[in-house]
Design a protein around this motif. Sequence first.
Motif, PDB file in Angstrom:
ATOM      1  N   UNK A  70      25.496  33.732  47.562  1.00 42.53           N
ATOM      2  CA  UNK A  70      24.509  34.692  48.061  1.00 42.53           C
ATOM      3  C   UNK A  70      23.555  35.147  46.964  1.00 42.53           C
ATOM      4  N   UNK A  71      24.100  35.423  45.793  1.00 45.39           N
ATOM      5  CA  UNK A  71      23.294  35.986  44.705  1.00 45.39           C
ATOM      6  C   UNK A  71      22.762  34.933  43.744  1.00 45.39           C
ATOM      7  N   UNK A  72      23.144  33.669  43.963  1.00 39.78           N
ATOM      8  CA  UNK A  72      22.706  32.570  43.083  1.00 39.78           C
ATOM      9  C   UNK A  72      23.060  32.890  41.619  1.00 39.78           C
ATOM     10  N   UNK A  73      24.239  33.439  41.419  1.00 43.46           N
ATOM     11  CA  UNK A  73      24.612  33.894  40.081  1.00 43.46           C
ATOM     12  C   UNK A  73      26.000  33.404  39.693  1.00 43.46           C
ATOM     13  N   UNK A  74      26.212  33.289  38.390  1.00 44.49           N
ATOM     14  CA  UNK A  74      27.510  32.907  37.860  1.00 44.49           C
ATOM     15  C   UNK A  74      28.453  34.113  37.892  1.00 44.49           C
ATOM     16  N   UNK A  75      29.673  33.871  38.334  1.00 48.75           N
ATOM     17  CA  UNK A  75      30.673  34.944  38.382  1.00 48.75           C
ATOM     18  C   UNK A  75      31.835  34.569  37.469  1.00 48.75           C
ATOM     19  N   UNK A  76      32.141  35.488  36.553  1.00 52.50           N
ATOM     20  CA  UNK A  76      33.170  35.254  35.547  1.00 52.50           C
ATOM     21  C   UNK A  76      34.290  36.269  35.740  1.00 52.50           C
ATOM     22  N   UNK A  77      35.476  35.789  36.022  1.00 54.81           N
ATOM     23  CA  UNK A  77      36.657  36.645  36.137  1.00 54.81           C
ATOM     24  C   UNK A  77      37.534  36.353  34.924  1.00 54.81           C
ATOM     25  N   UNK A  78      37.551  37.275  33.999  1.00 55.69           N
ATOM     26  CA  UNK A  78      38.290  37.039  32.749  1.00 55.69           C
ATOM     27  C   UNK A  78      39.797  37.078  32.952  1.00 55.69           C
ATOM     28  N   UNK A  79      40.249  37.967  33.824  1.00 61.89           N
ATOM     29  CA  UNK A  79      41.685  38.044  34.112  1.00 61.89           C
ATOM     30  C   UNK A  79      41.844  38.531  35.546  1.00 61.89           C
TER      31      UNK A  79
ATOM     32  N   UNK B  88      45.873  36.559  45.814  1.00 58.52           N
ATOM     33  CA  UNK B  88      46.108  35.165  46.212  1.00 58.52           C
ATOM     34  C   UNK B  88      46.104  34.233  45.005  1.00 58.52           C
ATOM     35  N   UNK B  89      45.083  34.331  44.166  1.00 55.36           N
ATOM     36  CA  UNK B  89      44.984  33.408  43.036  1.00 55.36           C
ATOM     37  C   UNK B  89      46.039  33.715  41.972  1.00 55.36           C
ATOM     38  N   UNK B  90      46.401  34.981  41.829  1.00 53.51           N
ATOM     39  CA  UNK B  90      47.492  35.330  40.909  1.00 53.51           C
ATOM     40  C   UNK B  90      48.795  34.669  41.356  1.00 53.51           C
ATOM     41  N   UNK B  91      49.035  34.717  42.653  1.00 52.28           N
ATOM     42  CA  UNK B  91      50.238  34.102  43.203  1.00 52.28           C
ATOM     43  C   UNK B  91      50.254  32.592  42.984  1.00 52.28           C
ATOM     44  N   UNK B  92      49.061  31.992  42.898  1.00 52.74           N
ATOM     45  CA  UNK B  92      48.954  30.547  42.651  1.00 52.74           C
ATOM     46  C   UNK B  92      48.980  30.219  41.165  1.00 52.74           C
ATOM     47  N   UNK B  93      49.069  31.236  40.319  1.00 56.39           N
ATOM     48  CA  UNK B  93      49.169  31.004  38.886  1.00 56.39           C
ATOM     49  C   UNK B  93      47.854  30.981  38.146  1.00 56.39           C
ATOM     50  N   UNK B  94      46.747  31.317  38.830  1.00 55.28           N
ATOM     51  CA  UNK B  94      45.430  31.305  38.198  1.00 55.28           C
ATOM     52  C   UNK B  94      45.166  32.655  37.532  1.00 55.28           C
ATOM     53  N   UNK B  95      44.702  32.602  36.282  1.00 58.12           N
ATOM     54  CA  UNK B  95      44.477  33.842  35.541  1.00 58.12           C
ATOM     55  C   UNK B  95      43.002  34.097  35.218  1.00 58.12           C
ATOM     56  N   UNK B  96      42.185  33.051  35.143  1.00 54.16           N
ATOM     57  CA  UNK B  96      40.758  33.261  34.891  1.00 54.16           C
ATOM     58  C   UNK B  96      39.943  32.250  35.698  1.00 54.16           C
ATOM     59  N   UNK B  97      38.729  32.688  36.067  1.00 60.20           N
ATOM     60  CA  UNK B  97      37.893  31.904  36.983  1.00 60.20           C
ATOM     61  C   UNK B  97      36.443  31.960  36.518  1.00 60.20           C
ATOM     62  N   UNK B  98      35.759  30.840  36.697  1.00 59.00           N
ATOM     63  CA  UNK B  98      34.322  30.784  36.449  1.00 59.00           C
ATOM     64  C   UNK B  98      33.679  30.031  37.599  1.00 59.00           C
TER      65      UNK B  98
END
Length: 231
Positions: free
Chosen positions: A89-98, A111-121
């Motif tokens: 929607x915002x045409x922007x990069x989203x960074x989730x550090x933890x 949901x992603x924590x339960x799957x073992x994911x800790x950071x997202x880009x």
Amino acid sequence: MSLLEVSADSTAERFAQLSLDLHDSVGLEETVQAVVDFALQALDCSHAGVALVVNGRKLEIPAVTDPVVAEIYAFQVNGGNGPLADALRDHSTIHVRHTADDDRWPEWAAKVLDLGVRSVLDVPLTTAAGTVGVLGLYSTQPDAFGRDEEAIAHILARHASIAVATARHEDNLAQAVDARKLVGQAMGILMERYHLDDDQAFAVLRRYSQDTNTKLRDVATQLIETRKLPH
């Protein structure tokens, strides 16, 4: 030569190889798969995937590296809030550090924590026509994507955007050529059976297409397969 220079040379070589791989890819899915496979090597992330916008609205997931990404995308595609929709929607990069500390999308984070994911880009894939999709990068380690990794991800996204636009254009051309062949074959059947000229045969197909609200290609296909026009 410094370690930084060696790393830069290695990254440049990898992007050069990616360009060749994308050029040799056949079709959209193979193109996108080459991108996510490259992401695992160049960015040392744990998982990667691409979501594409189809017909301006619907989301399609043509390539993921493993079931973890498929689950993360499915949650968001099926109505769950998450960074994917915001990046589009915002045409922007989203960074989730933890993911344990991010409170923007609580259900998605759980949901992603339960799957073992800790950071997202999540990096949007953008062309002259707008945002066509999102490249999602995931790591089992917190704060896995620093400034250098984000810069490489943006370069990769630009490569991917161009490759996706090219692949879609080629697919559309192939479909258009195929449709013309089908229509031509259907016209030949009508011309032989009813002694019509080509203009008359095409007019018959077009009328059936309009009256039945069916694509011209589909009317032609049905005529070829059944030797009958649709009711």
